[in-house]
Design an enzyme around this catalytic site. Structure first.
Site, PDB file in Angstrom:
ATOM      1  N   GLY A  22       1.999 -23.300 -17.952  1.00 48.53           N
ATOM      2  CA  GLY A  22       2.555 -21.987 -17.593  1.00 48.53           C
ATOM      3  C   GLY A  22       3.919 -21.768 -18.229  1.00 48.53           C
ATOM      4  O   GLY A  22       4.226 -20.690 -18.756  1.00 48.53           O
ATOM      5  N   ALA A 160      -0.112 -28.978 -23.544  1.00 50.51           N
ATOM      6  CA  ALA A 160       1.053 -28.089 -23.448  1.00 50.51           C
ATOM      7  C   ALA A 160       2.266 -28.604 -24.220  1.00 50.51           C
ATOM      8  O   ALA A 160       2.910 -27.839 -24.961  1.00 50.51           O
ATOM      9  CB  ALA A 160       1.403 -27.882 -21.970  1.00 50.51           C
ATOM     10  N   LYS A 211     -14.848 -29.533 -19.793  1.00 47.56           N
ATOM     11  CA  LYS A 211     -14.293 -30.601 -20.645  1.00 47.56           C
ATOM     12  C   LYS A 211     -13.381 -31.512 -19.825  1.00 47.56           C
ATOM     13  O   LYS A 211     -13.182 -32.684 -20.191  1.00 47.56           O
ATOM     14  CB  LYS A 211     -13.590 -30.016 -21.868  1.00 47.56           C
ATOM     15  CG  LYS A 211     -12.326 -29.199 -21.591  1.00 47.56           C
ATOM     16  CD  LYS A 211     -11.077 -30.020 -21.421  1.00 47.56           C
ATOM     17  CE  LYS A 211      -9.931 -29.179 -20.894  1.00 47.56           C
ATOM     18  NZ  LYS A 211      -8.729 -29.976 -20.592  1.00 47.56           N
TER      19      LYS A 211
HETATM   20  N1  LIG Z   1      -0.779 -28.727 -19.032  1.00 49.36           N
HETATM   21  C1  LIG Z   1      -1.602 -28.527 -20.043  1.00 49.36           C
HETATM   22  O1  LIG Z   1      -1.516 -29.218 -21.077  1.00 49.36           O
HETATM   23  C2  LIG Z   1      -2.629 -27.426 -19.944  1.00 49.36           C
HETATM   24  C3  LIG Z   1      -3.127 -26.892 -21.133  1.00 49.36           C
HETATM   25  C4  LIG Z   1      -4.086 -25.897 -21.087  1.00 49.36           C
HETATM   26  C5  LIG Z   1      -4.527 -25.418 -19.854  1.00 49.36           C
HETATM   27  N2  LIG Z   1      -4.023 -25.933 -18.715  1.00 49.36           N
HETATM   28  C6  LIG Z   1      -4.509 -25.363 -17.440  1.00 49.36           C
HETATM   29  O2  LIG Z   1      -3.532 -24.448 -16.962  1.00 49.36           O
HETATM   30  C7  LIG Z   1      -3.614 -24.378 -15.526  1.00 49.36           C
HETATM   31  C8  LIG Z   1      -2.209 -24.572 -14.971  1.00 49.36           C
HETATM   32  O3  LIG Z   1      -1.762 -25.865 -15.299  1.00 49.36           O
HETATM   33  P1  LIG Z   1      -0.247 -26.243 -15.592  1.00 49.36           P
HETATM   34  O4  LIG Z   1      -0.300 -27.386 -16.540  1.00 49.36           O
HETATM   35  O5  LIG Z   1       0.549 -25.048 -15.969  1.00 49.36           O
HETATM   36  O6  LIG Z   1       0.256 -26.721 -14.132  1.00 49.36           O
HETATM   37  P2  LIG Z   1       0.784 -28.179 -13.685  1.00 49.36           P
HETATM   38  O7  LIG Z   1      -0.363 -29.014 -13.340  1.00 49.36           O
HETATM   39  O8  LIG Z   1       1.749 -28.695 -14.704  1.00 49.36           O
HETATM   40  O9  LIG Z   1       1.679 -27.864 -12.419  1.00 49.36           O
HETATM   41  C9  LIG Z   1       1.188 -27.585 -11.151  1.00 49.36           C
HETATM   42  C10 LIG Z   1       1.699 -26.220 -10.742  1.00 49.36           C
HETATM   43  O10 LIG Z   1       1.140 -25.865  -9.488  1.00 49.36           O
HETATM   44  C11 LIG Z   1       2.173 -25.310  -8.681  1.00 49.36           C
HETATM   45  N3  LIG Z   1       1.803 -25.441  -7.276  1.00 49.36           N
HETATM   46  C12 LIG Z   1       1.885 -26.543  -6.460  1.00 49.36           C
HETATM   47  N4  LIG Z   1       1.442 -26.226  -5.226  1.00 49.36           N
HETATM   48  C13 LIG Z   1       1.068 -24.914  -5.271  1.00 49.36           C
HETATM   49  C14 LIG Z   1       0.520 -24.011  -4.326  1.00 49.36           C
HETATM   50  N5  LIG Z   1       0.243 -24.394  -3.069  1.00 49.36           N
HETATM   51  N6  LIG Z   1       0.257 -22.745  -4.718  1.00 49.36           N
HETATM   52  C15 LIG Z   1       0.497 -22.339  -5.977  1.00 49.36           C
HETATM   53  N7  LIG Z   1       1.020 -23.141  -6.932  1.00 49.36           N
HETATM   54  C16 LIG Z   1       1.298 -24.413  -6.576  1.00 49.36           C
HETATM   55  C17 LIG Z   1       3.399 -26.101  -9.065  1.00 49.36           C
HETATM   56  O11 LIG Z   1       4.561 -25.417  -8.677  1.00 49.36           O
HETATM   57  C18 LIG Z   1       3.223 -26.144 -10.580  1.00 49.36           C
HETATM   58  O12 LIG Z   1       3.715 -24.978 -11.165  1.00 49.36           O
HETATM   59  C19 LIG Z   1      -4.619 -25.460 -15.104  1.00 49.36           C
HETATM   60  O13 LIG Z   1      -5.879 -24.868 -14.855  1.00 49.36           O
HETATM   61  C20 LIG Z   1      -4.711 -26.367 -16.324  1.00 49.36           C
HETATM   62  O14 LIG Z   1      -5.959 -27.016 -16.452  1.00 49.36           O
HETATM   63  C21 LIG Z   1      -3.066 -26.922 -18.725  1.00 49.36           C
HETATM   64  O1  LIG Z   2      -3.952 -32.684 -19.522  1.00 48.32           O
HETATM   65  P1  LIG Z   2      -5.309 -32.145 -19.110  1.00 48.32           P
HETATM   66  O2  LIG Z   2      -6.346 -33.200 -19.029  1.00 48.32           O
HETATM   67  O3  LIG Z   2      -5.191 -31.274 -17.893  1.00 48.32           O
HETATM   68  O4  LIG Z   2      -5.757 -31.199 -20.334  1.00 48.32           O
HETATM   69  C1  LIG Z   2      -4.823 -30.313 -20.875  1.00 48.32           C
HETATM   70  C2  LIG Z   2      -5.480 -29.224 -21.684  1.00 48.32           C
HETATM   71  O5  LIG Z   2      -6.471 -28.565 -20.954  1.00 48.32           O
HETATM   72  C3  LIG Z   2      -5.995 -29.699 -23.013  1.00 48.32           C
HETATM   73  O6  LIG Z   2      -6.502 -28.606 -23.742  1.00 48.32           O
END
Ligand SMILES: NC(=O)c1ccc[n+]([C@@H]2O[C@H](COP(=O)([O-])OP(=O)(O)OC[C@H]3O[C@@H](n4cnc5c(N)ncnc54)[C@H](O)[C@@H]3O)[C@@H](O)[C@H]2O)c1
Ligand SMILES: O=P(O)(O)OC[C@H](O)CO
Length: 349
Positions: A22, A160, A211
């Site tokens: 995010g 990310a 995945k």
């Molecule tokens: N991190 C990556 O590399 C990556 C890449 C692509 C897609 N995604 C996807 O993006 C989505 C978000 O992941 P992220 O990596 O930004 O988050 P994250 O896993 O890094 O962080 C968790 C988030 O959830 C929040 N949170 C905790 N409790 C909560 C609650 N009760 N209500 C609402 N929010 C709460 C936290 O404040 C934090 O912002 C996920 O579906 C993930 O699979 C992640």
């Molecule tokens: O770190 P993960 O396993 O949540 O994967 C991150 C992303 O979804 C990769 O594209």
């Protein structure tokens, strides 16, 4: 009936979520809105408020322009404003970017119900889905059903931190209305983050959800120290189960989607570099539960793979399909039923 897409002369953007991904996305969007006259130059980022050494995370972000918890070491543009109140963050927004762990999305949408801008449209970057006994409920569908908005999806091979470091990556947007797909491509694309667009909203996001389960399988193989041939076999079987499951439960999925960044490429990056892989490996090595390891090793970040394996198994077991999806079922049993990791091989032959 979901309303028609309507693009306004100055789109206002809200990012709903401020975790690892995010925050990276908010940085990209914060820069892009300043490049184009058709976006308002301020971006609101909803932050699930928490205290860091006694200080509110939103205050730290707005003063230091850094998300010290979820993306330390990277500056956030000053036009990205962290907002702790969900309705304040989204009230004026005509472009909503959902990027929260999937387990929180339903509740967030319920809070927003009937309170979004009349011209709002949305894109979901969430990787995961909900299920009922009868089938799956994609996250884009949750947003569309509750908020009655047109929804695109974005998913791809996107660790990310690598994108924060501006290393070349690709991703995929799935659209129903091409105009909406193009709008979000403009908002999210950079020279190092290239976006392909396909007319397949649900296919794109379901690849992103499944995945994560394959990545848990890859991490189990890494933990067992079985080597690259075995890992490649698990990836191959996983991709076949992913494709079969998606085409069984979502008739609109297109073959080309599996070869976009959201498909095969994301399986690869997740099976080598993702959090799900890492925690699964640690589970095999330490014997600790996924829940415990998530707490110990991820500092608040959330795994999506184990929960998705559970959602998946709910449907497979209810429909008597566990034998057709042997790898997904074995992974579920290892994560939730204490099946010894080495037994994965007995289960998939
Ligand atoms: N991190 C990556 O590399 C990556 C890449 C692509 C897609 N995604 C996807 O993006 C989505 C978000 O992941 P992220 O990596 O930004 O988050 P994250 O896993 O890094 O962080 C968790 C988030 O959830 C929040 N949170 C905790 N409790 C909560 C609650 N009760 N209500 C609402 N929010 C709460 C936290 O404040 C934090 O912002 C996920 O579906 C993930 O699979 C992640
Ligand atoms: O770190 P993960 O396993 O949540 O994967 C991150 C992303 O979804 C990769 O594209």
């Amino acid at each position: 009936m979901v309303k028609e897409i309507e693009i306004v002369s100055e789109e206002r953007v809200a990012v709903i979520g401020s975790g690892n991904w995010g925050t990276v996305v908010a940085r990209i969007v914060g820069r892009n809105v300043k490049r184009y006259a058709d976006f308002h130059p301020e971006v609101k980022m909803w932050v699930f408020e928490e205290l860091i050494k006694g200080r509110k995370l939103t205050e730290i972000i707005n003063q230091q322009h850094e998300n010290v918890k979820y993306l330390p070491g990277f500056k956030i543009p000053e036009n990205v404003v962290a907002v702790p109140d969900l309705l304040d963050a989204t009230r004026d927004a005509t472009s909503l970017i959902f990027v929260v762990p999937h387990q929180f999305l339903h509740d967030i949408c319920n809070q927003l119900k009937g309170r979004t801008h009349p011209k709002a449209k949305a894109i979901s970057l969430v990787k995961g889905f909900n299920t009922t006994d009868s089938g799956i409920q994609p996250m884009s569908q949750v947003i569309e059903d509750i908020l009655q908005l047109p929804v695109c999806t974005l998913s791809g091979a996107n660790i990310a931190n690598e994108i924060a470091e501006e290393r070349f990556s690709e991703t995929t947007i799935g659209y129903k209305f091409r105009e909406e797909g193009e709008l979000f491509k403009k908002l999210l694309e950079t020279h190092y983050f290239r976006i392909g667009i396909v007319n397949d909203v649900v296919g794109v996001e379901l690849c992103g959800a499944l995945k994560n389960v394959i990545a848990v399988g890859a991490g189990i193989i890494d933990g067992l120290k079985m080597g690259d041939n075995t890992k490649a076999a698990i990836i191959r079987i996983g991709v076949l189960e992913m494709k079969s499951f998606i085409q069984r439960f979502y008739k609109g999925a297109k073959d080309e989607t599996f070869f976009q960044s959201c498909g095969l490429a994301d399986v690869i990056t997740s099976c080598y570099g993702g959090r799900n892989r890492r925690i699964a490996e640690a589970h095999v090595v330490t014997g600790k539960s996924f829940e415990q390891l998530e707490k110990e090793l991820l500092n608040g970040q959330k795994l999506q793979g184990p929960l998705t394996a559970k959602e998946l198994n709910r449907v497979l077991s209810h429909k008597g399909l566990e034998d057709e999806y042997k790898l997904f079922t074995a992974i579920y049993r290892i994560v939730y039923e204490g099946l010894p990791p080495r037994k994965i091989f007995d289960q998939i032959v």
